[in-house]
Enzyme design. Structure first.
Site, PDB file in Angstrom:
ATOM      1  N   GLY A  35       0.819  -1.216   0.000  1.00 12.38           N
ATOM      2  CA  GLY A  35       0.000   0.000   0.000  1.00 12.38           C
ATOM      3  C   GLY A  35       0.848   1.260   0.000  1.00 12.38           C
ATOM      4  O   GLY A  35       2.074   1.197   0.062  1.00 12.38           O
ATOM      5  N   SER A  36       0.162   2.396  -0.029  1.00  9.38           N
ATOM      6  CA  SER A  36       0.889   3.660  -0.152  1.00  9.38           C
ATOM      7  C   SER A  36       1.687   3.981   1.112  1.00  9.38           C
ATOM      8  O   SER A  36       2.778   4.561   1.034  1.00  9.38           O
ATOM      9  CB  SER A  36      -0.085   4.802  -0.471  1.00  9.38           C
ATOM     10  OG  SER A  36      -1.102   4.873   0.501  1.00  9.38           O
ATOM     11  N   THR A  37       1.179   3.584   2.282  1.00 10.79           N
ATOM     12  CA  THR A  37       1.927   3.843   3.522  1.00 10.79           C
ATOM     13  C   THR A  37       3.158   2.940   3.576  1.00 10.79           C
ATOM     14  O   THR A  37       4.258   3.387   3.934  1.00 10.79           O
ATOM     15  CB  THR A  37       1.021   3.606   4.754  1.00 10.79           C
ATOM     16  OG1 THR A  37      -0.235   4.247   4.532  1.00 10.79           O
ATOM     17  CG2 THR A  37       1.650   4.168   6.022  1.00 10.79           C
ATOM     18  N   ASP A  87       2.738  -3.240   8.169  1.00 10.11           N
ATOM     19  CA  ASP A  87       1.729  -3.075   7.122  1.00 10.11           C
ATOM     20  C   ASP A  87       0.766  -1.942   7.491  1.00 10.11           C
ATOM     21  O   ASP A  87       0.671  -1.555   8.658  1.00 10.11           O
ATOM     22  CB  ASP A  87       0.965  -4.400   6.927  1.00 10.11           C
ATOM     23  CG  ASP A  87       0.269  -4.470   5.569  1.00 10.11           C
ATOM     24  OD1 ASP A  87       0.316  -3.487   4.807  1.00 10.11           O
ATOM     25  OD2 ASP A  87      -0.320  -5.518   5.270  1.00 10.11           O
ATOM     26  N   ALA A  89      -3.299  -0.128   7.039  1.00  9.50           N
ATOM     27  CA  ALA A  89      -4.673  -0.582   7.290  1.00  9.50           C
ATOM     28  C   ALA A  89      -5.637   0.406   6.640  1.00  9.50           C
ATOM     29  O   ALA A  89      -5.309   1.582   6.444  1.00  9.50           O
ATOM     30  CB  ALA A  89      -4.947  -0.661   8.781  1.00  9.50           C
ATOM     31  N   LYS A 100      -8.463  -4.591   6.167  1.00  6.54           N
ATOM     32  CA  LYS A 100      -7.372  -4.441   5.216  1.00  6.54           C
ATOM     33  C   LYS A 100      -7.803  -5.010   3.863  1.00  6.54           C
ATOM     34  O   LYS A 100      -8.801  -5.690   3.766  1.00  6.54           O
ATOM     35  CB  LYS A 100      -6.130  -5.195   5.710  1.00  6.54           C
ATOM     36  CG  LYS A 100      -5.519  -4.556   6.951  1.00  6.54           C
ATOM     37  CD  LYS A 100      -4.229  -5.226   7.412  1.00  6.54           C
ATOM     38  CE  LYS A 100      -3.285  -5.550   6.322  1.00  6.54           C
ATOM     39  NZ  LYS A 100      -2.907  -4.421   5.471  1.00  6.54           N
ATOM     40  N   GLY A 101      -7.012  -4.708   2.852  1.00  4.46           N
ATOM     41  CA  GLY A 101      -7.302  -5.268   1.538  1.00  4.46           C
ATOM     42  C   GLY A 101      -7.752  -4.251   0.523  1.00  4.46           C
ATOM     43  O   GLY A 101      -8.128  -4.617  -0.593  1.00  4.46           O
ATOM     44  N   GLU A 109      -1.119 -10.809   2.865  1.00  2.32           N
ATOM     45  CA  GLU A 109      -0.895 -10.028   4.084  1.00  2.32           C
ATOM     46  C   GLU A 109      -1.270 -10.846   5.323  1.00  2.32           C
ATOM     47  O   GLU A 109      -0.562 -10.848   6.326  1.00  2.32           O
ATOM     48  CB  GLU A 109      -1.724  -8.740   4.034  1.00  2.32           C
ATOM     49  CG  GLU A 109      -1.219  -7.760   2.989  1.00  2.32           C
ATOM     50  CD  GLU A 109      -2.091  -6.545   2.800  1.00  2.32           C
ATOM     51  OE1 GLU A 109      -1.610  -5.568   2.215  1.00  2.32           O
ATOM     52  OE2 GLU A 109      -3.258  -6.556   3.212  1.00  2.32           O
TER      53      GLU A 109
HETATM   54  C1  5RP Z   1      -3.526  -3.510   0.921  1.00  3.39           C
HETATM   55  C2  5RP Z   1      -3.810  -3.084   2.306  1.00  3.39           C
HETATM   56  C3  5RP Z   1      -3.271  -1.759   2.745  1.00  3.39           C
HETATM   57  O1  5RP Z   1      -2.536  -1.935   3.888  1.00  3.39           O
HETATM   58  C4  5RP Z   1      -4.423  -0.841   3.020  1.00  3.39           C
HETATM   59  O2  5RP Z   1      -5.247  -0.801   1.863  1.00  3.39           O
HETATM   60  C5  5RP Z   1      -3.946   0.559   3.365  1.00  3.39           C
HETATM   61  O3  5RP Z   1      -3.355   1.129   2.235  1.00  3.39           O
HETATM   62  P1  5RP Z   1      -2.769   2.602   2.229  1.00  3.39           P
HETATM   63  O4  5RP Z   1      -1.529   2.568   3.045  1.00  3.39           O
HETATM   64  O5  5RP Z   1      -2.509   2.864   0.762  1.00  3.39           O
HETATM   65  O6  5RP Z   1      -3.819   3.519   2.788  1.00  3.39           O
HETATM   66  O7  5RP Z   1      -4.441  -3.755   3.088  1.00  3.39           O
HETATM   67  O8  5RP Z   1      -4.167  -4.719   0.606  1.00  3.39           O
END
Ligand code: 5RP
Length: 222
Positions: A35-37, A87, A89, A100-101, A109
């Site tokens: 994900g972006s984070t 990871d 969320a 998540k997802g 994950e």
């Molecule tokens: C990917 C995930 C990511 O952790 C979740 O979508 C958060 O993403 P982001 O950091 O882009 O907000 O579960 O399957």
């Protein structure tokens, strides 16, 4: 060309991601989410890459980014132990249970999270919620079971929407389930797991995070 300044939300994601670096043990294999984070976390790993043995990754995209930085990526089957998994969320509550997802990588994950001793969730503060479920719950489904699983989800009070044009790294489809009232996340995670054709659901309640690093851009709440 000069770089555009980050938005407040992106600044908070980057800040949370960098706060996870001190938790990484020297010489270890780190579990890396998606994900972006997490992309900010991968960028921050570059600075300590010579202290790492390598990484186990939860998606093809994270693997690509890790390898581009010269960080070895191992197959989980050959790794007996992961001390820390980092990871993001889509939502997280005070019990550190998550949805998540959003990026569709939920199955891998959940697998890496299951192996890891410690799950560190990194997120901007907007992901914190009192009750999970405002964010549509992603469910990875075997393609031929799509309609059946969707009907079962309607019976549970949800409103499943097929994620058009998206195929997971495992070759499956995603149903995003809207309007769920998730009062008992652990029990509901199990109910969803019992629907035939469901590969994984995006509730991370039975195995929540161990630590949450939530940032507003300048301070971290744990
Ligand atoms: C990917 C995930 C990511 O952790 C979740 O979508 C958060 O993403 P982001 O950091 O882009 O907000 O579960 O399957």
């Amino acid at each position: 060309m000069s770089k555009q300044p980050l938005s407040p939300q992106e600044t908070a994601k980057k800040h949370a991601a960098e706060a996870a670096i001190p938790f990484i043990e020297k010489g270890s294999i780190v579990g890396v989410g998606t994900g972006s984070t997490v992309n900010y976390f991968i960028d921050a790993l570059a600075a300590i890459k010579f202290d790492l043995e390598g990484a186990v990754s939860s998606s093809d995209e994270s693997t690509r980014r890790l390898k581009a930085l010269g960080i070895p990526v191992y197959d989980l089957n050959g790794v007996p132990e992961i001390s820390v998994y980092v990871d993001g969320a889509d939502e997280i509550n005070r019990h550190l249970q998550m949805i998540k997802g959003g990026g569709g990588a939920l199955t891998r994950e959940k697998i890496v999270a299951a192996v890891a001793k410690r799950f560190i969730c990194i997120a901007d503060k907007s992901k914190f919620t009192k009750q999970l479920g405002d964010f549509p719950l992603p469910i990875e489904v075997i393609p031929m079971a799509r309609s059946y699983v969707a009907r079962e989800l309607v019976k549970l009070g949800g409103d499943p929407v097929y994620r058009e044009g998206f195929v997971t790294d495992n070759g499956n489809i995603i149903l995003d389930v809207h309007h769920l009232d998730i009062l008992k996340p652990i029990a509901f995670e199990e109910i969803l797991n019992n629907i035939t054709g469901v590969v994984t659901n995006g509730l991370f309640a039975a195995r929540p995070a161990d630590i949450a690093l939530l940032s507003d851009g300048s301070s971290i709440e744990t």
